[in-house]
Design a protein around this motif. Structure first.
Motif, PDB file in Angstrom:
ATOM      1  N   LEU A  96       0.982  -1.233   0.214  1.00  0.00           N
ATOM      2  CA  LEU A  96      -0.353   0.141  -0.266  1.00  0.00           C
ATOM      3  C   LEU A  96       1.121   1.227  -0.007  1.00  0.00           C
ATOM      4  CD1 LEU A  96      -2.697  -1.005   2.514  1.00  0.00           C
ATOM      5  CD2 LEU A  96      -2.753  -1.556   0.268  1.00  0.00           C
ATOM      6  N   VAL A  97       0.620   2.490  -1.100  1.00  0.00           N
ATOM      7  CA  VAL A  97       1.227   3.600  -1.168  1.00  0.00           C
ATOM      8  C   VAL A  97       0.649   4.101  -0.328  1.00  0.00           C
ATOM      9  CG1 VAL A  97       2.202   5.480  -3.025  1.00  0.00           C
ATOM     10  CG2 VAL A  97       2.575   2.816  -2.685  1.00  0.00           C
ATOM     11  N   LEU A  98       1.242   5.214   0.354  1.00  0.00           N
ATOM     12  CA  LEU A  98      -0.022   6.863   1.160  1.00  0.00           C
ATOM     13  C   LEU A  98       1.220   7.203   1.491  1.00  0.00           C
ATOM     14  CD1 LEU A  98      -1.584   4.204   3.613  1.00  0.00           C
ATOM     15  CD2 LEU A  98      -2.773   5.056   2.311  1.00  0.00           C
ATOM     16  N   VAL A 137      13.426  -3.110   5.280  1.00  0.00           N
ATOM     17  CA  VAL A 137      12.754  -2.041   4.335  1.00  0.00           C
ATOM     18  C   VAL A 137      13.896  -3.532   3.646  1.00  0.00           C
ATOM     19  CG1 VAL A 137      13.589   0.349   3.606  1.00  0.00           C
ATOM     20  CG2 VAL A 137      15.598  -1.731   4.130  1.00  0.00           C
ATOM     21  N   GLY A 138      13.203  -3.592   2.007  1.00  0.00           N
ATOM     22  CA  GLY A 138      12.939  -5.385   1.886  1.00  0.00           C
ATOM     23  C   GLY A 138      12.992  -5.283  -0.273  1.00  0.00           C
ATOM     24  N   PRO A 139      13.565  -4.259  -0.551  1.00  0.00           N
ATOM     25  CA  PRO A 139      13.554  -4.426  -2.012  1.00  0.00           C
ATOM     26  C   PRO A 139      14.106  -6.405  -2.489  1.00  0.00           C
ATOM     27  CG  PRO A 139      15.563  -3.751  -1.130  1.00  0.00           C
ATOM     28  CD  PRO A 139      14.908  -3.562  -0.217  1.00  0.00           C
ATOM     29  N   ILE A 176       6.137 -13.926  -7.585  1.00  0.00           N
ATOM     30  CA  ILE A 176       6.716 -12.323  -8.582  1.00  0.00           C
ATOM     31  C   ILE A 176       6.120 -11.614  -7.685  1.00  0.00           C
ATOM     32  CG2 ILE A 176       6.234 -13.473 -10.396  1.00  0.00           C
ATOM     33  CD1 ILE A 176       2.984 -12.080 -10.870  1.00  0.00           C
ATOM     34  N   GLU A 177       6.828 -10.580  -7.173  1.00  0.00           N
ATOM     35  CA  GLU A 177       6.260  -9.497  -7.070  1.00  0.00           C
ATOM     36  C   GLU A 177       5.567  -8.768  -6.109  1.00  0.00           C
ATOM     37  OE1 GLU A 177       7.884  -9.613  -9.459  1.00  0.00           O
ATOM     38  OE2 GLU A 177      10.348  -9.672  -9.062  1.00  0.00           O
ATOM     39  N   SER A 178       4.884  -8.076  -5.111  1.00  0.00           N
ATOM     40  CA  SER A 178       3.275  -7.880  -4.374  1.00  0.00           C
ATOM     41  C   SER A 178       3.161  -7.134  -5.666  1.00  0.00           C
ATOM     42  CB  SER A 178       3.958  -6.768  -3.512  1.00  0.00           C
ATOM     43  OG  SER A 178       4.333  -5.965  -3.184  1.00  0.00           O
ATOM     44  N   LEU A 191      -0.470  -0.362  -9.665  1.00  0.00           N
ATOM     45  CA  LEU A 191       1.098   0.868 -10.477  1.00  0.00           C
ATOM     46  C   LEU A 191       2.177  -0.484 -10.495  1.00  0.00           C
ATOM     47  CD1 LEU A 191       2.593   2.983  -7.380  1.00  0.00           C
ATOM     48  CD2 LEU A 191       1.367   3.921 -10.383  1.00  0.00           C
ATOM     49  N   ARG A 192       1.658  -1.588 -10.008  1.00  0.00           N
ATOM     50  CA  ARG A 192       1.702  -3.009 -10.554  1.00  0.00           C
ATOM     51  C   ARG A 192       1.322  -3.914 -10.046  1.00  0.00           C
ATOM     52  NH1 ARG A 192       8.277  -4.516  -7.470  1.00  0.00           N
ATOM     53  NH2 ARG A 192       6.301  -5.170  -5.776  1.00  0.00           N
ATOM     54  N   PRO A 193       0.565  -4.529 -10.926  1.00  0.00           N
ATOM     55  CA  PRO A 193      -0.167  -5.881 -10.724  1.00  0.00           C
ATOM     56  C   PRO A 193       1.073  -7.435 -10.266  1.00  0.00           C
ATOM     57  CG  PRO A 193       0.477  -5.574 -13.613  1.00  0.00           C
ATOM     58  CD  PRO A 193       1.718  -4.710 -12.663  1.00  0.00           C
TER      59      PRO A 193
HETATM   60  P1  AMP Z   1      10.638  -4.246  -5.292  1.00  0.00           P
HETATM   61  O1  AMP Z   1      11.468  -3.611  -4.397  1.00  0.00           O
HETATM   62  O2  AMP Z   1      12.274  -4.514  -5.764  1.00  0.00           O
HETATM   63  O3  AMP Z   1      10.431  -5.459  -5.759  1.00  0.00           O
HETATM   64  O4  AMP Z   1       9.997  -2.803  -6.104  1.00  0.00           O
HETATM   65  C1  AMP Z   1       9.456  -2.144  -5.107  1.00  0.00           C
HETATM   66  C2  AMP Z   1       8.056  -1.432  -6.044  1.00  0.00           C
HETATM   67  O5  AMP Z   1       7.349  -0.532  -4.923  1.00  0.00           O
HETATM   68  C3  AMP Z   1       9.534  -0.718  -7.383  1.00  0.00           C
HETATM   69  O6  AMP Z   1       8.417  -0.855  -8.577  1.00  0.00           O
HETATM   70  C4  AMP Z   1       8.817   0.607  -6.826  1.00  0.00           C
HETATM   71  O7  AMP Z   1       8.854   1.609  -7.242  1.00  0.00           O
HETATM   72  C5  AMP Z   1       7.822   0.423  -5.801  1.00  0.00           C
HETATM   73  N1  AMP Z   1       7.728   1.579  -4.410  1.00  0.00           N
HETATM   74  C6  AMP Z   1       8.233   1.778  -3.415  1.00  0.00           C
HETATM   75  N2  AMP Z   1       7.933   3.001  -2.828  1.00  0.00           N
HETATM   76  C7  AMP Z   1       7.065   3.433  -3.921  1.00  0.00           C
HETATM   77  C8  AMP Z   1       5.884   4.940  -4.026  1.00  0.00           C
HETATM   78  N3  AMP Z   1       6.100   5.704  -2.140  1.00  0.00           N
HETATM   79  N4  AMP Z   1       5.618   5.341  -4.771  1.00  0.00           N
HETATM   80  C9  AMP Z   1       5.031   4.584  -5.970  1.00  0.00           C
HETATM   81  N5  AMP Z   1       5.845   3.483  -5.699  1.00  0.00           N
HETATM   82  C10 AMP Z   1       7.136   2.640  -5.225  1.00  0.00           C
END
Ligand code: AMP
Ligand code: MG
Length: 335
Positions: A96-98, A137-139, A176-178, A191-193
């Motif tokens: 969720l983006v807030l 954080v968890g990219p 696959i990613e969230s 923003l990402r399915p």
């Molecule tokens: P990853 O952690 O590699 O799966 O990538 C995280 C995804 O969440 C990326 O597509 C980011 O651009 C997106 N993301 C993270 N924070 C925000 C935000 N504040 N607004 C929009 N998208 C975000």
């Protein structure tokens, strides 16, 4: 000599918590893909994550929390929609983006005023956040631009030669990613399915959910939607089922409809159902990169009827969205 270390069990969590406290990144499993964790409140630690991944500072990170109460401190306002969605889908693969609170360091959000939050549905991820007591954080735990990791070995391959502790949770269930949902626009917007669909979200919020189409050349609202985000180290192409028979020895095949080819050094056959397909896709791409092959051919996913969606339709949509970044050809003649 520094190197990656893969650990499992309760002592692995203790070791990871100690490293987080020192500001060092660690890798951990979630149900989607493996994440590269650091204390989300420690700007220096978060900067180390960007440096280790080689991630552009303009691409914000998802903050992982143990539940809604931890999320509430990180936002300006925990909205009704956020409350409903977290009750319906957390722990789970919905981000969720807030609007962010002042507690969140700017480096996490790439200087933006919004923060992306998720509570992962994985016992090790949740155990880690709870044991540490703070958001992490968890990219995805891959060098920027690589295919996301769905096993501890994938992470180790990406960070070979680095002093990185990797918590082993086996293979990721979703693969696959969230789903990333922006709750700061006029209407909730995907923003990402991902596996959690606009239909499921729409039922909870009792309204239609928009889906952002990936821009062709423009600036993405979610920077991770940049085209080249997921490209494997050898070129991948989509092929019709009939074309697969023409593959020569240099081709690694990723199919879904065929009884043969069986999984081998040169091919992977993924399940027919999109849940199983998503679970196996990134591992198949990692296997292809490890093979001697010079090209990847991916069988075009099945066509679906957008006008009569089933629960599977949005999952195929999320898969096609990933394939459109992975491949050099369009995933569908009927986008
Ligand atoms: P990853 O952690 O590699 O799966 O990538 C995280 C995804 O969440 C990326 O597509 C980011 O651009 C997106 N993301 C993270 N924070 C925000 C935000 N504040 N607004 C929009 N998208 C975000
Ligand atoms: Mg990523």
């Amino acid at each position: 000599m520094s190197m990656t270390e893969i650990l499992e069990g309760p002592e692995a969590i203790v070791a990871a918590v100690a490293r987080l406290g020192l500001g060092e990144p660690i890798a951990f499993p979630t149900e989607t893909v493996y994440g590269l964790g650091a204390d989300a409140m420690d700007a220096d630690a978060v900067e180390r994550v960007f440096a280790l991944k080689g991630r552009p500072a303009s691409n914000p990170l998802i903050v992982h929390v143990s539940g809604a109460s931890m999320a509430e401190d990180l936002v300006d306002q925990w909205t009704d929609d956020a409350n409903k969605l977290s009750e319906a889908f957390w722990p789970g693969a919905l981000t969720l983006v807030l609007n962010k609170s002042e507690l969140v360091p700017d480096v996490v959000t790439a200087g933006g005023s919004t923060v992306a939050l998720r509570c992962p549905a994985h016992p090790i991820a949740l155990g880690l956040i709870e044991a540490y007591g703070k958001p992490i954080v968890g990219p995805s735990a891959n060098p920027s631009g690589w295919i996301s990791p769905t096993t501890a070995d994938h992470v180790a391959r990406g960070f070979d030669g680095h002093d990185l502790l990797i918590l082993d949770g086996g293979s990721c269930r979703a693969g696959i990613e969230s789903t990333v949902l922006d709750l700061t626009s006029d209407r909730p917007t995907i923003l990402r399915p991902g596996i959690i669909s606009h239909l499921q979200i729409g039922r909870v919020l009792d309204q239609d959910i928009q889906i952002v189409e990936p821009p062709s050349g423009g600036i993405a609202k979610s920077p991770g939607l940049l085209g080249a985000h997921y490209q494997p180290s050898i070129p991948a192409m989509l092929k019709a089922t009939e074309e697969l028979n023409h593959a020569d020895d240099g081709v690694y095949l990723i199919a879904w409809s065929l009884k043969s080819p069986e999984n081998s050094k040169q091919s992977t056959t993924l399940p027919h159902d999109p849940v199983g397909y998503a679970r196996g896709l990134y591992n198949a791409l990692h296997q292809a990169e490890l093979s001697e092959c010079s090209t990847i051919w991916i069988e075009r996913p099945p066509e679906f009827d957008d006008t009569h969606p089933t629960d599977n339709t949005p999952i195929w949509h999320a898969i096609r969205e990933r394939l459109s970044r992975i491949c050099q050809t369009s995933p569908s003649s009927n986008p």
